[in-house]
Design a protein around this motif. Sequence first.
Motif, PDB file in Angstrom:
ATOM      1  N   ALA A 253       0.834  -1.207   0.000  1.00 48.67           N
ATOM      2  CA  ALA A 253       0.000   0.000   0.000  1.00 48.67           C
ATOM      3  C   ALA A 253       0.867   1.255   0.000  1.00 48.67           C
ATOM      4  CB  ALA A 253      -0.920  -0.019   1.221  1.00 48.67           C
ATOM      5  N   SER A 254       1.966   1.216   0.755  1.00 49.17           N
ATOM      6  CA  SER A 254       2.867   2.370   0.797  1.00 49.17           C
ATOM      7  C   SER A 254       3.498   2.617  -0.564  1.00 49.17           C
ATOM      8  CB  SER A 254       3.958   2.135   1.849  1.00 49.17           C
ATOM      9  OG  SER A 254       3.405   1.964   3.124  1.00 49.17           O
ATOM     10  N   LYS A 255       3.918   1.549  -1.242  1.00 48.78           N
ATOM     11  CA  LYS A 255       4.525   1.697  -2.574  1.00 48.78           C
ATOM     12  C   LYS A 255       3.509   2.287  -3.556  1.00 48.78           C
ATOM     13  CE  LYS A 255       8.544  -0.364  -1.720  1.00 48.78           C
ATOM     14  NZ  LYS A 255       9.859   0.304  -1.877  1.00 48.78           N
ATOM     15  N   LEU A 256       2.279   1.789  -3.525  1.00 46.23           N
ATOM     16  CA  LEU A 256       1.257   2.298  -4.449  1.00 46.23           C
ATOM     17  C   LEU A 256       0.936   3.766  -4.169  1.00 46.23           C
ATOM     18  CD1 LEU A 256      -1.208  -0.754  -4.440  1.00 46.23           C
ATOM     19  CD2 LEU A 256       0.355  -0.089  -6.277  1.00 46.23           C
TER      20      LEU A 256
ATOM     21  N   ALA B  45      -3.158   2.505   8.063  1.00 47.95           N
ATOM     22  CA  ALA B  45      -4.084   3.322   7.281  1.00 47.95           C
ATOM     23  C   ALA B  45      -3.997   4.786   7.681  1.00 47.95           C
ATOM     24  CB  ALA B  45      -5.508   2.797   7.461  1.00 47.95           C
ATOM     25  N   ASN B  46      -3.862   5.021   8.964  1.00 50.61           N
ATOM     26  CA  ASN B  46      -3.750   6.408   9.433  1.00 50.61           C
ATOM     27  C   ASN B  46      -2.459   7.056   8.960  1.00 50.61           C
ATOM     28  OD1 ASN B  46      -6.202   6.229  10.766  1.00 50.61           O
ATOM     29  ND2 ASN B  46      -5.260   5.571  12.711  1.00 50.61           N
ATOM     30  N   ILE B  47      -1.377   6.289   8.980  1.00 47.59           N
ATOM     31  CA  ILE B  47      -0.089   6.827   8.517  1.00 47.59           C
ATOM     32  C   ILE B  47      -0.161   7.201   7.043  1.00 47.59           C
ATOM     33  CG2 ILE B  47       2.333   6.247   8.103  1.00 47.59           C
ATOM     34  CD1 ILE B  47       2.218   4.500  10.621  1.00 47.59           C
ATOM     35  N   LEU B  48      -0.837   6.368   6.238  1.00 45.75           N
ATOM     36  CA  LEU B  48      -0.928   6.594   4.794  1.00 45.75           C
ATOM     37  C   LEU B  48      -2.088   7.518   4.412  1.00 45.75           C
ATOM     38  CD1 LEU B  48      -0.273   2.933   3.567  1.00 45.75           C
ATOM     39  CD2 LEU B  48       1.325   4.853   3.456  1.00 45.75           C
ATOM     40  N   SER B  49      -2.937   7.817   5.396  1.00 48.94           N
ATOM     41  CA  SER B  49      -4.121   8.656   5.145  1.00 48.94           C
ATOM     42  C   SER B  49      -5.033   7.999   4.104  1.00 48.94           C
ATOM     43  CB  SER B  49      -3.710  10.071   4.694  1.00 48.94           C
ATOM     44  OG  SER B  49      -2.934  10.708   5.691  1.00 48.94           O
ATOM     45  N   VAL B  50      -5.328   6.741   4.334  1.00 53.61           N
ATOM     46  CA  VAL B  50      -6.232   6.012   3.452  1.00 53.61           C
ATOM     47  C   VAL B  50      -7.350   5.412   4.301  1.00 53.61           C
ATOM     48  CG1 VAL B  50      -4.404   5.484   1.793  1.00 53.61           C
ATOM     49  CG2 VAL B  50      -4.906   3.871   3.634  1.00 53.61           C
ATOM     50  N   PRO B  51      -8.543   5.169   3.699  1.00 55.45           N
ATOM     51  CA  PRO B  51      -9.649   4.618   4.483  1.00 55.45           C
ATOM     52  C   PRO B  51      -9.465   3.129   4.759  1.00 55.45           C
ATOM     53  CG  PRO B  51     -10.292   4.900   2.199  1.00 55.45           C
ATOM     54  CD  PRO B  51      -8.938   5.524   2.327  1.00 55.45           C
ATOM     55  N   LEU B  52     -10.058   2.694   5.871  1.00 51.48           N
ATOM     56  CA  LEU B  52     -10.041   1.284   6.242  1.00 51.48           C
ATOM     57  C   LEU B  52     -11.457   0.844   6.536  1.00 51.48           C
ATOM     58  CD1 LEU B  52      -8.695  -1.398   7.155  1.00 51.48           C
ATOM     59  CD2 LEU B  52      -8.532  -0.388   9.448  1.00 51.48           C
ATOM     60  N   LYS B  53     -11.883  -0.247   5.929  1.00 51.74           N
ATOM     61  CA  LYS B  53     -13.196  -0.806   6.186  1.00 51.74           C
ATOM     62  C   LYS B  53     -13.047  -2.196   6.777  1.00 51.74           C
ATOM     63  CE  LYS B  53     -15.831   1.783   2.752  1.00 51.74           C
ATOM     64  NZ  LYS B  53     -16.633   2.499   3.787  1.00 51.74           N
ATOM     65  N   VAL B  54     -13.885  -2.489   7.762  1.00 52.83           N
ATOM     66  CA  VAL B  54     -13.856  -3.783   8.432  1.00 52.83           C
ATOM     67  C   VAL B  54     -15.114  -4.542   8.063  1.00 52.83           C
ATOM     68  CG1 VAL B  54     -13.691  -4.980  10.638  1.00 52.83           C
ATOM     69  CG2 VAL B  54     -12.536  -2.775  10.337  1.00 52.83           C
ATOM     70  N   ILE B  55     -14.942  -5.810   7.632  1.00 52.09           N
ATOM     71  CA  ILE B  55     -16.090  -6.662   7.315  1.00 52.09           C
ATOM     72  C   ILE B  55     -16.034  -7.901   8.202  1.00 52.09           C
ATOM     73  CG2 ILE B  55     -16.339  -5.822   4.935  1.00 52.09           C
ATOM     74  CD1 ILE B  55     -14.848  -8.272   3.995  1.00 52.09           C
ATOM     75  N   TYR B  56     -17.222  -8.362   8.628  1.00 51.67           N
ATOM     76  CA  TYR B  56     -17.292  -9.469   9.570  1.00 51.67           C
ATOM     77  C   TYR B  56     -17.827 -10.757   8.940  1.00 51.67           C
ATOM     78  CZ  TYR B  56     -16.414  -5.841  13.013  1.00 51.67           C
ATOM     79  OH  TYR B  56     -15.850  -4.799  13.724  1.00 51.67           O
ATOM     80  N   SER B  57     -18.263 -10.661   7.705  1.00 49.57           N
ATOM     81  CA  SER B  57     -18.730 -11.860   6.993  1.00 49.57           C
ATOM     82  C   SER B  57     -18.403 -11.687   5.517  1.00 49.57           C
ATOM     83  CB  SER B  57     -20.232 -12.067   7.188  1.00 49.57           C
ATOM     84  OG  SER B  57     -20.960 -11.016   6.590  1.00 49.57           O
ATOM     85  N   PRO B  58     -18.242 -12.791   4.806  1.00 45.02           N
ATOM     86  CA  PRO B  58     -17.890 -12.697   3.385  1.00 45.02           C
ATOM     87  C   PRO B  58     -18.906 -11.909   2.571  1.00 45.02           C
ATOM     88  CG  PRO B  58     -17.542 -14.928   4.174  1.00 45.02           C
ATOM     89  CD  PRO B  58     -18.229 -14.196   5.282  1.00 45.02           C
ATOM     90  N   GLY B  59     -20.195 -12.030   2.916  1.00 47.61           N
ATOM     91  CA  GLY B  59     -21.205 -11.345   2.141  1.00 47.61           C
ATOM     92  C   GLY B  59     -21.117  -9.845   2.203  1.00 47.61           C
TER      93      GLY B  59
END
Length: 422
Positions: free
Chosen positions: A243-246, A274-288
């Motif tokens: 992610a840092s390289k991109l 994510a905070n260091i790179l200033s990018v969003p983070l989403k958490v999912i708890y099931s595959p759907g």
Amino acid sequence: MIIKKFLANTENEAIEMAKQELGSGAVVMNIKKIHPRGLSKLFVRSKVEVTAALEENTASTGQTKQDTVAREKVPEAVSPLPVPPMPEEKEDEQSIREKLKKLEMLLEQQMQLNAGKNDRTDRAEIQTERATDIKAEEVVRPASMQEDQESEKTVACKELIHKQLIQNEVEPEIADQIMDEVNRTLPFNAPLDQILASVYQRLVLMMGQPYLVEKTDKDARTKFIFFLGSTGVGKTTTIAKIASKLKLNKKANIALITADTYRIAAVEQLKTYANILSVPLKVIYSPGELGEIVEDMQEYDYCLVDTAGRSHKNKEQLKDIRTLIEQVPISERQVFLVLNAGVKYNDLMEIADVYAGMSDYSVIFTKLDETSSAGAMLNIHVRTQCPLAYVTMGQNVPDDIAEVNPQKVAKQLLGGSAKNGA
């Protein structure tokens, strides 16, 4: 008197030749066995030389014109036997004895003369052949010894290369395949540097080119990048590095997604990155849940998805991974299997086989700083036919990651100083 020599394979054949040419009145003066000399003695049989003589008056009365052609005469040093007159009455016994005695003397003189010449010729030929043989030995023997030494060097070089590959944990079958290809394409006594270069080239070709996180101009939609692997293999840290390289090098618009809600502090670790790179983070708890947000993530170039670490022996948990991946169409996803380079090769192959049933993937090797062998990288690539992508060699983000470099891996497998295959 006519004296001639006849050469044949056997004594009887030579005598028969003498009788056919000189007639039945021919007298055998000498029988000599002729041996071939030098190297020819290996291929040519010995022959028999018969010296025969015929009194001229007998030849003139008892032989045809064909029998008297090309006959040798007695040398001038020896007086020929005088041709006796043809008396009307029968010669007496005394006269016959005198003629036989003279004939005997002439034959002895002729034989001594010929023997002297033959001995001198034989000695000269023998000396010449000995000198030639000595020179030939001086030339041939060093050349033969040199060829033997070169052959030994060639064999030793190939054995050393094969041993080096095995020491770097290249599978014996793969090492044998490489050396067999070298033997088929190069001359047996090829120079050592040519052998080494040929092995190096085959290793590079076997490794292939790395398959990286990429998005072509045709990929208008977001690219979802999945990272699979066992617990503790280093998936989360690897995601942070890529992610840092991109973000820094390609200026890409990225988002992070984690489905690893089973491991303690896993979400917090990725949130920190994510905070260091200033990018969003989403958490999912099931595959759907991933399928529900696919359309919402279309504003990003890349979405890097961290999956929960699962044992490759737990089939129920692996079903969840498969379901998660299938939430994204094949054309919009890219899958990486993360493997610990320090794990035994048999275990790596078992893991690779299990995940192969889920999706096509590329391979990332982590923790190369904890192992001195690169053989597993080649083995996995050859056995799975899956492309290699990245290698990591430490915990520093984003520095301790690089693309797989086939040239450096090949150099390391051959005992060079290249490290980490990057």
